[in-house]
Design a protein around this motif. Structure first.
Motif, PDB file in Angstrom:
ATOM      1  N   ASN A  21       0.257  -1.077   0.159  1.00 34.24           N
ATOM      2  CA  ASN A  21       0.015   0.137  -0.318  1.00 34.24           C
ATOM      3  C   ASN A  21       0.777   1.259   0.563  1.00 34.24           C
ATOM      4  O   ASN A  21       0.632   2.266  -1.018  1.00 34.24           O
ATOM      5  N   ASP A  22       1.880   0.908   1.224  1.00 36.23           N
ATOM      6  CA  ASP A  22       2.580   2.649   1.468  1.00 36.23           C
ATOM      7  C   ASP A  22       4.003   2.557  -0.079  1.00 36.23           C
ATOM      8  O   ASP A  22       3.896   4.353   0.161  1.00 36.23           O
ATOM      9  N   VAL A  23       3.946   2.182  -1.090  1.00 35.67           N
ATOM     10  CA  VAL A  23       5.023   2.006  -1.974  1.00 35.67           C
ATOM     11  C   VAL A  23       4.477   1.531  -3.106  1.00 35.67           C
ATOM     12  O   VAL A  23       4.059   2.836  -3.872  1.00 35.67           O
ATOM     13  N   ILE A  24       3.800   0.405  -3.527  1.00 35.18           N
ATOM     14  CA  ILE A  24       3.724   0.174  -4.732  1.00 35.18           C
ATOM     15  C   ILE A  24       2.318   0.973  -5.034  1.00 35.18           C
ATOM     16  O   ILE A  24       2.731   1.243  -6.095  1.00 35.18           O
ATOM     17  N   LYS A  25       1.330   1.150  -4.586  1.00 36.86           N
ATOM     18  CA  LYS A  25       0.133   1.360  -4.714  1.00 36.86           C
ATOM     19  C   LYS A  25       0.211   2.577  -4.151  1.00 36.86           C
ATOM     20  O   LYS A  25      -0.210   4.018  -5.755  1.00 36.86           O
ATOM     21  N   ALA A  26       1.004   3.459  -3.673  1.00 36.86           N
ATOM     22  CA  ALA A  26       1.284   4.691  -3.641  1.00 36.86           C
ATOM     23  C   ALA A  26       1.631   5.551  -4.291  1.00 36.86           C
ATOM     24  O   ALA A  26       1.546   6.330  -5.144  1.00 36.86           O
ATOM     25  N   SER A  27       2.363   4.561  -5.426  1.00 30.46           N
ATOM     26  CA  SER A  27       3.416   4.630  -6.297  1.00 30.46           C
ATOM     27  C   SER A  27       2.520   5.344  -8.038  1.00 30.46           C
ATOM     28  O   SER A  27       3.006   5.837  -8.489  1.00 30.46           O
ATOM     29  N   LEU A  28       1.280   4.903  -7.749  1.00 30.18           N
ATOM     30  CA  LEU A  28       0.612   4.766  -9.041  1.00 30.18           C
ATOM     31  C   LEU A  28       0.015   6.936  -8.975  1.00 30.18           C
ATOM     32  O   LEU A  28      -0.880   7.192  -9.890  1.00 30.18           O
ATOM     33  N   GLU A  29       0.293   7.352  -7.978  1.00 28.82           N
ATOM     34  CA  GLU A  29      -0.008   8.489  -7.561  1.00 28.82           C
ATOM     35  C   GLU A  29       1.502   9.785  -7.652  1.00 28.82           C
ATOM     36  O   GLU A  29       1.585  10.564  -8.253  1.00 28.82           O
ATOM     37  N   THR A  30       2.075   9.305  -7.070  1.00 28.24           N
ATOM     38  CA  THR A  30       3.548   9.999  -6.869  1.00 28.24           C
ATOM     39  C   THR A  30       4.788   8.799  -7.068  1.00 28.24           C
ATOM     40  O   THR A  30       5.183   8.158  -5.779  1.00 28.24           O
ATOM     41  N   PRO A  31       5.782   9.254  -7.323  1.00 35.18           N
ATOM     42  CA  PRO A  31       6.979   8.046  -7.506  1.00 35.18           C
ATOM     43  C   PRO A  31       7.489   8.546  -5.881  1.00 35.18           C
ATOM     44  O   PRO A  31       6.964   9.141  -5.148  1.00 35.18           O
ATOM     45  N   VAL A  32       8.040   7.004  -6.071  1.00 28.41           N
ATOM     46  CA  VAL A  32       8.723   7.224  -4.377  1.00 28.41           C
ATOM     47  C   VAL A  32      10.332   6.021  -4.571  1.00 28.41           C
ATOM     48  O   VAL A  32      10.241   5.766  -5.813  1.00 28.41           O
ATOM     49  N   LEU A  33      10.913   7.227  -3.590  1.00 21.43           N
ATOM     50  CA  LEU A  33      12.605   7.228  -3.777  1.00 21.43           C
ATOM     51  C   LEU A  33      12.499   5.525  -2.771  1.00 21.43           C
ATOM     52  O   LEU A  33      12.619   6.201  -1.493  1.00 21.43           O
ATOM     53  N   VAL A  34      13.358   4.402  -2.801  1.00 22.72           N
ATOM     54  CA  VAL A  34      13.401   3.544  -1.913  1.00 22.72           C
ATOM     55  C   VAL A  34      14.367   3.348  -2.014  1.00 22.72           C
ATOM     56  O   VAL A  34      15.483   3.485  -2.698  1.00 22.72           O
ATOM     57  N   ASP A  35      15.240   4.474  -0.138  1.00 26.79           N
ATOM     58  CA  ASP A  35      16.442   4.122   0.193  1.00 26.79           C
ATOM     59  C   ASP A  35      16.961   2.875   1.591  1.00 26.79           C
ATOM     60  O   ASP A  35      16.488   2.760   2.246  1.00 26.79           O
ATOM     61  N   LEU A  36      17.529   1.621   0.918  1.00 27.30           N
ATOM     62  CA  LEU A  36      17.461   0.455   1.964  1.00 27.30           C
ATOM     63  C   LEU A  36      19.203   1.068   2.138  1.00 27.30           C
ATOM     64  O   LEU A  36      20.169   0.979   1.833  1.00 27.30           O
ATOM     65  N   TRP A  37      18.941   0.708   3.712  1.00 28.38           N
ATOM     66  CA  TRP A  37      19.535   1.612   4.503  1.00 28.38           C
ATOM     67  C   TRP A  37      20.400   0.389   5.933  1.00 28.38           C
ATOM     68  O   TRP A  37      19.688  -0.435   5.977  1.00 28.38           O
ATOM     69  N   ALA A  38      20.967   0.475   6.471  1.00 30.91           N
ATOM     70  CA  ALA A  38      21.973  -0.047   7.808  1.00 30.91           C
ATOM     71  C   ALA A  38      22.415   0.931   8.428  1.00 30.91           C
ATOM     72  O   ALA A  38      22.960   2.127   8.288  1.00 30.91           O
ATOM     73  N   GLU A  39      22.041   0.946  10.102  1.00 23.80           N
ATOM     74  CA  GLU A  39      22.811   1.628  10.963  1.00 23.80           C
ATOM     75  C   GLU A  39      23.925   1.717  10.660  1.00 23.80           C
ATOM     76  O   GLU A  39      25.057   3.010  11.249  1.00 23.80           O
ATOM     77  N   TRP A  40      24.897   0.523  10.857  1.00 24.13           N
ATOM     78  CA  TRP A  40      26.726   0.196  10.395  1.00 24.13           C
ATOM     79  C   TRP A  40      27.232   0.679   9.597  1.00 24.13           C
ATOM     80  O   TRP A  40      27.891   1.071   9.567  1.00 24.13           O
ATOM     81  N   CYS A  41      26.167   1.171   8.809  1.00 25.64           N
ATOM     82  CA  CYS A  41      26.401   1.389   7.024  1.00 25.64           C
ATOM     83  C   CYS A  41      27.113   3.097   7.056  1.00 25.64           C
ATOM     84  O   CYS A  41      26.730   4.105   7.292  1.00 25.64           O
ATOM     85  N   GLY A  42      28.035   2.978   6.671  1.00 29.39           N
ATOM     86  CA  GLY A  42      29.291   4.983   6.932  1.00 29.39           C
ATOM     87  C   GLY A  42      29.060   5.160   5.470  1.00 29.39           C
ATOM     88  O   GLY A  42      28.179   7.066   5.868  1.00 29.39           O
ATOM     89  N   PRO A  43      28.549   4.594   4.401  1.00 28.38           N
ATOM     90  CA  PRO A  43      28.193   5.673   2.915  1.00 28.38           C
ATOM     91  C   PRO A  43      26.648   6.389   3.235  1.00 28.38           C
ATOM     92  O   PRO A  43      26.192   7.124   3.310  1.00 28.38           O
TER      93      PRO A  43
END
Length: 290
Positions: A21-43
Motif C-alpha cells: 500500500n505505502d510504496v507500490i500502490k502509492a507510486s501509482l500517484e506519486t513516485p517513491v524513492l526507496v532508500d535501503l540502508w543500515a545503521e552500521w553503514c557509513g556511506p
C-alpha cells in the motif's frame, strides 16, 4: 492511518506489512524513492540526509521510503540487495531505475530529472510544459556521450547497459554488463538485467507464441515447447501464464535439462516487479522442491 511510520510529510519508514500500500500502490500517484540502508553503514549516513533534504525541497514531487535492511530483511531480499546504500525509484507500480552507493547531490538531482521528477513548484508551473519521455535510443546516445566525457564514472556504463536492453540490443547490453567493475556487477539493477538478458537470449531463433502453443496443445509433455512458451509469455507481459509453464515442468519433470525450470523461475523472479506474484510463485516452487 497508513501502516508506514511517518517521519515527516515526505519521508517515511517502509515495512514489509505496508509495502504494497505505502510504496507500490502509492507510486501509482506519486513516485517513491526507496532508500535501503543500515545503521552500521557509513556511506548510508552521508547519503540519507541528502535524500531527506531533496524530499523536503521537492515538496511532494516524490516520497522517500526508508528501509532498514536489518529490520526488513524480506524487503532487502525482494530487491536483491547486495550492497548498501541502494536506492530504487518506483513509479506507476513498477521499479524504473536505481543506483548503488552514496552519489553526490548533483548526480541524484540528475537521476531524478532523467525520470521526470522535478521540484513541485517547477513541476506544477502551468507555463512549463513537461519534458517528453526519453526514448531508449535517446538514452543510449546521451549515455555514450557522457561516458566519453567521463570514462571513469562506471555507473554510467550500467545505465547504458540498461538502456541497450530497453532498446532490444541484447548482445551490446551483455557486453556492457560483463565489463562492469565488481562493485557494480552485484548492484540490484545489474542482477535484474542479467536475468532479463538470460531470458531474452533463450528466445533467439525460438518459434512464435502461436507455434509454441500449438506444440504444447499437441503434446503437453513437450518440455522444450513449454519452457520456451513460458519465456515468451513472460517477456510479452503475461507473467502468471509464463510462470505456470515453468511450474508445470518443475512438477512433472523437475530434472529436465538439468533442472532448467527452477533456473527459469529464479530468473523470472528477479525481473518481475510484483512482490505478491513473486511471493506466491516462490511458495509454489518451494512446495515442489522441499
Amino acid at each position: 492511518m497508513s501502516s508506514a511510520q511517518t517521519r515527516n510529510e515526505h519521508v517515511f519508514d517502509a515495512t514489509t506489512a505496508g509495502f504494497e500500500n505505502d510504496v507500490i500502490k502509492a507510486s501509482l500517484e506519486t513516485p517513491v524513492l526507496v532508500d535501503l540502508w543500515a545503521e552500521w553503514c557509513g556511506p548510508c549516513k552521508s547519503l540519507g540526509p541528502i535524500l531527506e533534504k531533496l524530499a523536503a525541497e521537492y515538496n511532494g514531487a516524490f516520497r522517500l521510503a526508508k528501509i532498514d535492511v536489518d529490520a526488513e530483511q524480506q524487503l532487502a531480499a525482494m530487491f536483491g540487495v547486495r550492497s548498501i546504500p541502494t536506492v530504487v525509484l518506483i513509479s506507476g507500480g513498477q521499479v524504473v531505475d536505481g543506483f548503488a552507493g552514496a552519489l553526490p547531490e548533483g548526480q541524484i538531482r540528475e537521476f531524478l530529472t532523467r525520470h521526470g521528477v522535478q521540484p513541485a513548484d517547477t513541476a506544477n508551473d502551468e507555463d512549463i510544459a513537461p519534458a517528453p519521455a526519453e526514448t531508449a535510443e535517446e538514452a543510449i546516445n546521451r549515455l555514450q556521450q557522457a561516458i566519453a566525457a567521463e570514462p571513469d564514472r562506471a555507473e554510467l556504463k550500467l545505465d547504458l547497459a540498461l538502456a541497450l536492453m530497453r532498446a532490444g540490443q541484447v548482445e551490446p547490453a551483455q557486453a556492457e554488463l560483463d565489463a562492469l567493475p565488481a562493485n557494480l556487477a552485484t548492484d540490484a539493477r545489474a542482477v535484474r538485467l542479467r536475468s532479463q538478458l538470460e531470458l531474452a537470449r533463450a528466445l533467439a531463433g525460438a518459434p512464435s507464441l502461436s507455434e509454441l502453443q500449438a506444440r504444447v496443445q499437441a503434446n503437453d509433455s513437450d518440455w522444450e515447447a513449454r519452457d520456451l512458451l513460458g519465456v515468451r509469455l513472460l517477456i510479452e507481459g503475461d507473467a502468471p501464464a509464463g510462470l505456470d509453464q515453468f511450474i508445470d515442468v518443475l512438477k512433472r519433470q523437475r530434472d529436465w535439462n538439468e533442472g532448467q525450470a527452477k533456473k527459469r523461475l529464479l530468473a523470472a523472479f528477479a525481473t518481475i516487479d510484483d512482490p505478491e506474484l513473486v511471493g506466491a510463485y516462490r511458495r509454489k516452487m518451494a512446495s515442489l522442491l522441499f
